[in-house]
Scaffold this motif. Sequence first.
Motif, PDB file in Angstrom:
ATOM      1  N   GLY A 120      21.429  19.759  55.924  1.00  0.00           N
ATOM      2  CA  GLY A 120      20.419  20.331  55.040  1.00  0.00           C
ATOM      3  C   GLY A 120      21.020  21.344  54.092  1.00  0.00           C
ATOM      4  N   ARG A 121      20.122  22.094  53.438  1.00  0.00           N
ATOM      5  CA  ARG A 121      20.562  23.066  52.437  1.00  0.00           C
ATOM      6  C   ARG A 121      21.494  24.110  53.023  1.00  0.00           C
ATOM      7  N   ALA A 122      21.179  24.628  54.209  1.00  0.00           N
ATOM      8  CA  ALA A 122      22.031  25.649  54.826  1.00  0.00           C
ATOM      9  C   ALA A 122      23.420  25.084  55.136  1.00  0.00           C
ATOM     10  N   ASP A 123      23.472  23.811  55.545  1.00  0.00           N
ATOM     11  CA  ASP A 123      24.768  23.186  55.818  1.00  0.00           C
ATOM     12  C   ASP A 123      25.600  23.070  54.546  1.00  0.00           C
ATOM     13  N   ALA A 124      24.951  22.720  53.435  1.00  0.00           N
ATOM     14  CA  ALA A 124      25.665  22.607  52.163  1.00  0.00           C
ATOM     15  C   ALA A 124      26.213  23.970  51.737  1.00  0.00           C
ATOM     16  N   ASP A 125      25.410  25.031  51.938  1.00  0.00           N
ATOM     17  CA  ASP A 125      25.889  26.376  51.614  1.00  0.00           C
ATOM     18  C   ASP A 125      27.124  26.722  52.449  1.00  0.00           C
ATOM     19  N   PHE A 126      27.047  26.401  53.744  1.00  0.00           N
ATOM     20  CA  PHE A 126      28.153  26.698  54.647  1.00  0.00           C
ATOM     21  C   PHE A 126      29.384  25.865  54.284  1.00  0.00           C
ATOM     22  N   ALA A 127      29.181  24.596  53.929  1.00  0.00           N
ATOM     23  CA  ALA A 127      30.294  23.730  53.551  1.00  0.00           C
ATOM     24  C   ALA A 127      30.995  24.256  52.304  1.00  0.00           C
ATOM     25  N   THR A 128      30.222  24.843  51.378  1.00  0.00           N
ATOM     26  CA  THR A 128      30.810  25.431  50.177  1.00  0.00           C
ATOM     27  C   THR A 128      31.758  26.560  50.546  1.00  0.00           C
ATOM     28  N   VAL A 129      31.345  27.384  51.509  1.00  0.00           N
ATOM     29  CA  VAL A 129      32.194  28.479  51.976  1.00  0.00           C
ATOM     30  C   VAL A 129      33.444  27.922  52.667  1.00  0.00           C
ATOM     31  N   LEU A 130      33.245  26.905  53.498  1.00  0.00           N
ATOM     32  CA  LEU A 130      34.386  26.304  54.197  1.00  0.00           C
ATOM     33  C   LEU A 130      35.387  25.702  53.219  1.00  0.00           C
ATOM     34  N   ALA A 131      34.887  25.101  52.149  1.00  0.00           N
ATOM     35  CA  ALA A 131      35.782  24.535  51.134  1.00  0.00           C
ATOM     36  C   ALA A 131      36.598  25.634  50.455  1.00  0.00           C
ATOM     37  N   ALA A 132      35.964  26.787  50.224  1.00  0.00           N
ATOM     38  CA  ALA A 132      36.678  27.920  49.626  1.00  0.00           C
ATOM     39  C   ALA A 132      37.766  28.430  50.570  1.00  0.00           C
ATOM     40  N   VAL A 133      37.461  28.483  51.870  1.00  0.00           N
ATOM     41  CA  VAL A 133      38.459  28.896  52.859  1.00  0.00           C
ATOM     42  C   VAL A 133      39.603  27.878  52.907  1.00  0.00           C
ATOM     43  N   THR A 134      39.234  26.600  52.846  1.00  0.00           N
ATOM     44  CA  THR A 134      40.252  25.542  52.831  1.00  0.00           C
ATOM     45  C   THR A 134      41.162  25.690  51.617  1.00  0.00           C
ATOM     46  N   ALA A 135      40.569  25.979  50.459  1.00  0.00           N
ATOM     47  CA  ALA A 135      41.356  26.157  49.242  1.00  0.00           C
ATOM     48  C   ALA A 135      42.333  27.315  49.387  1.00  0.00           C
ATOM     49  N   ALA A 136      41.882  28.402  49.998  1.00  0.00           N
ATOM     50  CA  ALA A 136      42.760  29.561  50.199  1.00  0.00           C
ATOM     51  C   ALA A 136      43.920  29.200  51.119  1.00  0.00           C
ATOM     52  N   GLY A 137      43.621  28.420  52.167  1.00  0.00           N
ATOM     53  CA  GLY A 137      44.680  27.994  53.077  1.00  0.00           C
ATOM     54  C   GLY A 137      45.679  27.074  52.407  1.00  0.00           C
ATOM     55  N   ILE A 138      45.187  26.154  51.576  1.00  0.00           N
ATOM     56  CA  ILE A 138      46.068  25.238  50.857  1.00  0.00           C
ATOM     57  C   ILE A 138      46.950  26.014  49.882  1.00  0.00           C
ATOM     58  N   ALA A 139      46.359  26.987  49.194  1.00  0.00           N
ATOM     59  CA  ALA A 139      47.128  27.802  48.253  1.00  0.00           C
ATOM     60  C   ALA A 139      48.247  28.544  48.971  1.00  0.00           C
ATOM     61  N   GLN A 140      47.947  29.094  50.157  1.00  0.00           N
ATOM     62  CA  GLN A 140      48.965  29.801  50.916  1.00  0.00           C
ATOM     63  C   GLN A 140      50.067  28.842  51.357  1.00  0.00           C
ATOM     64  N   THR A 141      49.672  27.661  51.806  1.00  0.00           N
ATOM     65  CA  THR A 141      50.650  26.662  52.241  1.00  0.00           C
ATOM     66  C   THR A 141      51.538  26.244  51.076  1.00  0.00           C
TER      67      THR A 141
END
Length: 402
Positions: free
Chosen positions: A177-198
């Motif tokens: 649902g909507r809350a899951d999409a909001d959370f997934a957006t945050v997770l994608a941002a965290v993933t991007a930060a991890g990829i950038a560090q790698t």
Amino acid sequence: MAAAHAPREAVRSAAEAARRALGGSFAAVSVWERELGRLRVLVNSGELAVGEEEFPEHEFYPVHEFPEITEFLHEEWARGGEPHAWVEVSAGADGDGWGPGPGPGWDGTGADRAAGAGTGADTAGGLRGALRGVSPGRVAALRRRGRGSCVVAPIVLHGRAWGELYVARRAGEPVFGRADADFATVLAAVTAAGIAQTERLEEARRLAFTDPLTGLGNRRAVDIRLDEALEEHRRDGVVVSLVMCDLNGLKQVNDTLGHAVGDRLLERFGSVLSLCGAMLPGALAARLGGDEFCLVEVGPSADEVVRVADELCRRAAELELGEGVACGVASTGDPIGPVHTARRLFRLADAAQYRAKAARSAKPVVAGREGGPEDPVVRLADSAASDRSAQGPERRRFRGRL
């Protein structure tokens, strides 16, 4: 992701963490290869369906089959918004299906995604109905994989769409649902930060073992490779060879034509060295510094290495700049005595190279091929090693001994 050092492990950690956080049964991370116009799946995590692999080699699909990804991101940024995840729901699934705009609705494979590229409703009020059964192909794909809904979140790196994070749930489970999409957006941002560090760590690692001018390996890379190779030699008797190269005429080029031209000569010879090194499987081509280069070979016979060194000398002599190259070869496949350390192999190859340079030889000089232990190159190398009073680089100890 901090504990995952390799890019492959980093994206797997990201996918698995997102799957668990969102209560999904399956997750995937894909990268947008702009130059090839496609999304390529890097990792599949969780419950894999038939035909899915954890690290697929050929799982990708053309972006033109679902332009909604790039168009949606562009439209959002043009309006001053931020990228946001969206939800896709298969027909007949229960829940509050929601998404901010059109999305591809893929379920982990290129074929499914290409078949499932559809459109959502234009307004949030109409999304619940539009996301159910919008595309018969997508619905069939989700059903075939046993998945009822998915959430797709853009991964944005350095201000550009890098790829996407995808998480799915089984059919029959509560849809996202909507809350899951909001959370997934945050997770994608965290993933991007991890990829950038790698990526930063990988770049730092690459620079630590790469010569910046030629792109070849550097002395550190050679030292590590030789240590590993000689361990194989001691354990399994694998042949280890070292070709030392001294580029002739570099100083004259620098003095008469300038260092920019000299750098061009170094780069050009580096390309020739790399090309010749490619004739031997697994060879490491490196620049040791200044006008000194080398090839490290593990496995090929000494004769094969000498043939490649001979080809290297021939090609170097044909360069438009410089005066060719002096090559020395030392191989455990020749009678050079025991080689327990990389230092001894270096000393032998360096002595052979020094003899080649002093004689202005157009061909490589090979240690151990003129009398075994009484070989002049072997004697030169060993006499230099025994001279403890000499100062400076070992090559200086060769002078006056020929």
